[in-house]
Write an enzyme that holds these catalytic residues in place. Structure first.
Site, PDB file in Angstrom:
ATOM      1  N   GLY A  79       0.773  -1.232   0.000  1.00 47.61           N
ATOM      2  CA  GLY A  79       0.000   0.000   0.000  1.00 47.61           C
ATOM      3  C   GLY A  79       0.805   1.284   0.000  1.00 47.61           C
ATOM      4  O   GLY A  79       0.325   2.311   0.489  1.00 47.61           O
TER       5      GLY A  79
ATOM      6  N   GLU B  29     -11.141  -3.583 -20.884  1.00 46.83           N
ATOM      7  CA  GLU B  29     -11.204  -5.054 -20.831  1.00 46.83           C
ATOM      8  C   GLU B  29      -9.857  -5.716 -21.143  1.00 46.83           C
ATOM      9  O   GLU B  29      -9.684  -6.912 -20.937  1.00 46.83           O
ATOM     10  CB  GLU B  29     -12.314  -5.580 -21.758  1.00 46.83           C
ATOM     11  CG  GLU B  29     -12.096  -5.407 -23.248  1.00 46.83           C
ATOM     12  CD  GLU B  29     -12.306  -3.980 -23.745  1.00 46.83           C
ATOM     13  OE1 GLU B  29     -12.515  -3.055 -22.929  1.00 46.83           O
ATOM     14  OE2 GLU B  29     -12.247  -3.800 -24.972  1.00 46.83           O
TER      15      GLU B  29
ATOM     16  N   GLU C   6       5.616   6.373  -9.585  1.00 53.92           N
ATOM     17  CA  GLU C   6       4.258   5.973  -9.194  1.00 53.92           C
ATOM     18  C   GLU C   6       3.609   6.918  -8.182  1.00 53.92           C
ATOM     19  O   GLU C   6       2.475   7.344  -8.349  1.00 53.92           O
ATOM     20  CB  GLU C   6       4.283   4.563  -8.583  1.00 53.92           C
ATOM     21  CG  GLU C   6       4.708   3.496  -9.556  1.00 53.92           C
ATOM     22  CD  GLU C   6       4.631   2.105  -8.951  1.00 53.92           C
ATOM     23  OE1 GLU C   6       3.642   1.771  -8.298  1.00 53.92           O
ATOM     24  OE2 GLU C   6       5.593   1.340  -9.144  1.00 53.92           O
TER      25      GLU C   6
ATOM     26  N   HIS D  40       0.628   1.205 -13.070  1.00 56.92           N
ATOM     27  CA  HIS D  40       1.444   0.061 -13.499  1.00 56.92           C
ATOM     28  C   HIS D  40       2.919   0.487 -13.502  1.00 56.92           C
ATOM     29  O   HIS D  40       3.252   1.566 -14.005  1.00 56.92           O
ATOM     30  CB  HIS D  40       1.018  -0.408 -14.894  1.00 56.92           C
ATOM     31  CG  HIS D  40       1.783  -1.615 -15.331  1.00 56.92           C
ATOM     32  ND1 HIS D  40       1.516  -2.879 -14.829  1.00 56.92           N
ATOM     33  CD2 HIS D  40       2.837  -1.751 -16.169  1.00 56.92           C
ATOM     34  CE1 HIS D  40       2.373  -3.732 -15.354  1.00 56.92           C
ATOM     35  NE2 HIS D  40       3.185  -3.088 -16.165  1.00 56.92           N
TER      36      HIS D  40
ATOM     37  N   ASP E  79      -3.989  -3.802 -18.664  1.00 58.89           N
ATOM     38  CA  ASP E  79      -3.058  -2.686 -18.890  1.00 58.89           C
ATOM     39  C   ASP E  79      -3.225  -2.041 -20.265  1.00 58.89           C
ATOM     40  O   ASP E  79      -2.293  -1.413 -20.785  1.00 58.89           O
ATOM     41  CB  ASP E  79      -1.590  -3.134 -18.698  1.00 58.89           C
ATOM     42  CG  ASP E  79      -1.323  -3.632 -17.295  1.00 58.89           C
ATOM     43  OD1 ASP E  79      -1.903  -3.079 -16.340  1.00 58.89           O
ATOM     44  OD2 ASP E  79      -0.545  -4.593 -17.139  1.00 58.89           O
TER      45      ASP E  79
ATOM     46  N   ASN F  39      -5.696   2.681 -12.956  1.00 57.85           N
ATOM     47  CA  ASN F  39      -4.698   1.741 -12.420  1.00 57.85           C
ATOM     48  C   ASN F  39      -3.312   2.370 -12.497  1.00 57.85           C
ATOM     49  O   ASN F  39      -3.050   3.204 -13.367  1.00 57.85           O
ATOM     50  CB  ASN F  39      -4.726   0.460 -13.274  1.00 57.85           C
ATOM     51  CG  ASN F  39      -3.716  -0.580 -12.826  1.00 57.85           C
ATOM     52  OD1 ASN F  39      -3.589  -0.860 -11.629  1.00 57.85           O
ATOM     53  ND2 ASN F  39      -2.983  -1.154 -13.765  1.00 57.85           N
TER      54      ASN F  39
HETATM   55  C1  GAR Z   1       3.259  -1.172  -7.332  1.00 58.85           C
HETATM   56  O1  GAR Z   1       4.543  -1.140  -7.879  1.00 58.85           O
HETATM   57  C2  GAR Z   1       2.216  -1.183  -8.436  1.00 58.85           C
HETATM   58  O2  GAR Z   1       2.536  -0.385  -9.522  1.00 58.85           O
HETATM   59  C3  GAR Z   1       2.211  -2.652  -8.803  1.00 58.85           C
HETATM   60  O3  GAR Z   1       2.293  -3.325  -7.576  1.00 58.85           O
HETATM   61  C4  GAR Z   1       3.017  -2.513  -6.632  1.00 58.85           C
HETATM   62  C5  GAR Z   1       2.175  -2.354  -5.387  1.00 58.85           C
HETATM   63  O4  GAR Z   1       2.860  -1.627  -4.405  1.00 58.85           O
HETATM   64  N1  GAR Z   1       1.050  -2.997  -9.563  1.00 58.85           N
HETATM   65  C6  GAR Z   1       1.093  -3.837 -10.592  1.00 58.85           C
HETATM   66  O5  GAR Z   1       2.097  -4.430 -10.937  1.00 58.85           O
HETATM   67  C7  GAR Z   1      -0.221  -4.023 -11.311  1.00 58.85           C
HETATM   68  N2  GAR Z   1      -0.024  -4.617 -12.601  1.00 58.85           N
HETATM   69  P1  GAR Z   1       2.100  -0.894  -3.224  1.00 58.85           P
HETATM   70  O6  GAR Z   1       1.134  -1.925  -2.601  1.00 58.85           O
HETATM   71  O7  GAR Z   1       3.202  -0.539  -2.267  1.00 58.85           O
HETATM   72  O8  GAR Z   1       1.373   0.302  -3.751  1.00 58.85           O
END
Ligand code: GAR
Length: 203
Positions: A17, A149, A182, A111, A152, A109
């Site tokens: 999170g 759908e 991110e 990514h 990504d 989302n």
């Molecule tokens: C993050 O790097 C996010 O971008 C990735 O999972 C991690 C979660 O970290 N998501 C994906 O890969 C989705 N395809 P977080 O729980 O610390 O935010």
């Protein structure tokens, strides 16, 4: 009837999170004026993200299972909380075509790569960074996008590049992509999507 000036946002999580943390911080600092985070839903009962939400005083829910039973429960809780926008922040399930159509334009989302590189089914979390290092790319980064759908595959809202350094491991690269990309573009994309939804609502 109460007229809301901010979009009610649900953040869906599965793990640590840190992106949720960045969203909570941005809301507190006033950099997402169209956003009101009202709910955090986890697909994992042990997710540290749930702890972060609780200490920020945000309502939480854990939904077990998968497939239709998971999504029916999710739809119910989103309806009950009058959610306008759903943010996938490290949420590791792929939502069905039906679910995505029902929330068209209202799911975003984050990514951890520059889409269309290293994305789609099987590319999540640390695996994305392992693939980037294996390929030998000199730049990677993150993408915030609408969800459709295709995993990504939805409309891109924001992207931010991050350099790959000579001694990077998947873990050091993951941490830098989170901190330098991110955590900056997700709150910004969330504000963009929420503002658009509220503008449509008030028409
Ligand atoms: C993050 O790097 C996010 O971008 C990735 O999972 C991690 C979660 O970290 N998501 C994906 O890969 C989705 N395809 P977080 O729980 O610390 O935010």
């Amino acid at each position: 009837m109460l007229i809301k000036d901010r979009a009610s946002v649900a953040v869906l999580v599965s793990g640590g999170g840190t992106n949720l943390g960045a969203l909570i911080k941005a809301e507190r600092q006033g950099s997402m004026p169209s956003v009101n985070i009202v709910l955090v839903v986890s697909s994992n009962s042990d997710a540290y993200a749930l702890r972060r939400a609780e200490s920020a005083g945000i309502k939480t829910a854990f939904i077990a299972g998968s497939g239709a039973s998971f999504e029916n429960e999710l739809k119910k809780i989103l309806r009950e909380n009058e959610i306008d926008l759903v943010v996938l922040a490290g949420f590791l399930k792929i939502l069905s075509r039906d679910f995505v159509f029902a929330y068209k334009g209202r799911i975003i989302n984050i990514h951890p790569s520059i889409i269309p590189a290293f994305c789609g089914r099987g590319f999540y979390g640390i695996k994305v960074h392992e693939a980037a290092l294996k390929q030998g790319v000199k730049w990677t980064g993150a993408t915030a996008h609408y969800v459709n759908e295709i995993p990504d595959g939805g409309e891109i809202i924001l992207q931010k590049p991050v350099a790959v350094l000579p001694n990077d491991t998947a873990e050091t690269l993951q941490k830098r992509v989170m901190e330098e990309a991110e955590h900056l573009i997700l709150p910004e994309a969330c504000e963009i999507a929420a503002k658009k939804i509220m503008k449509e609502k008030l028409k």
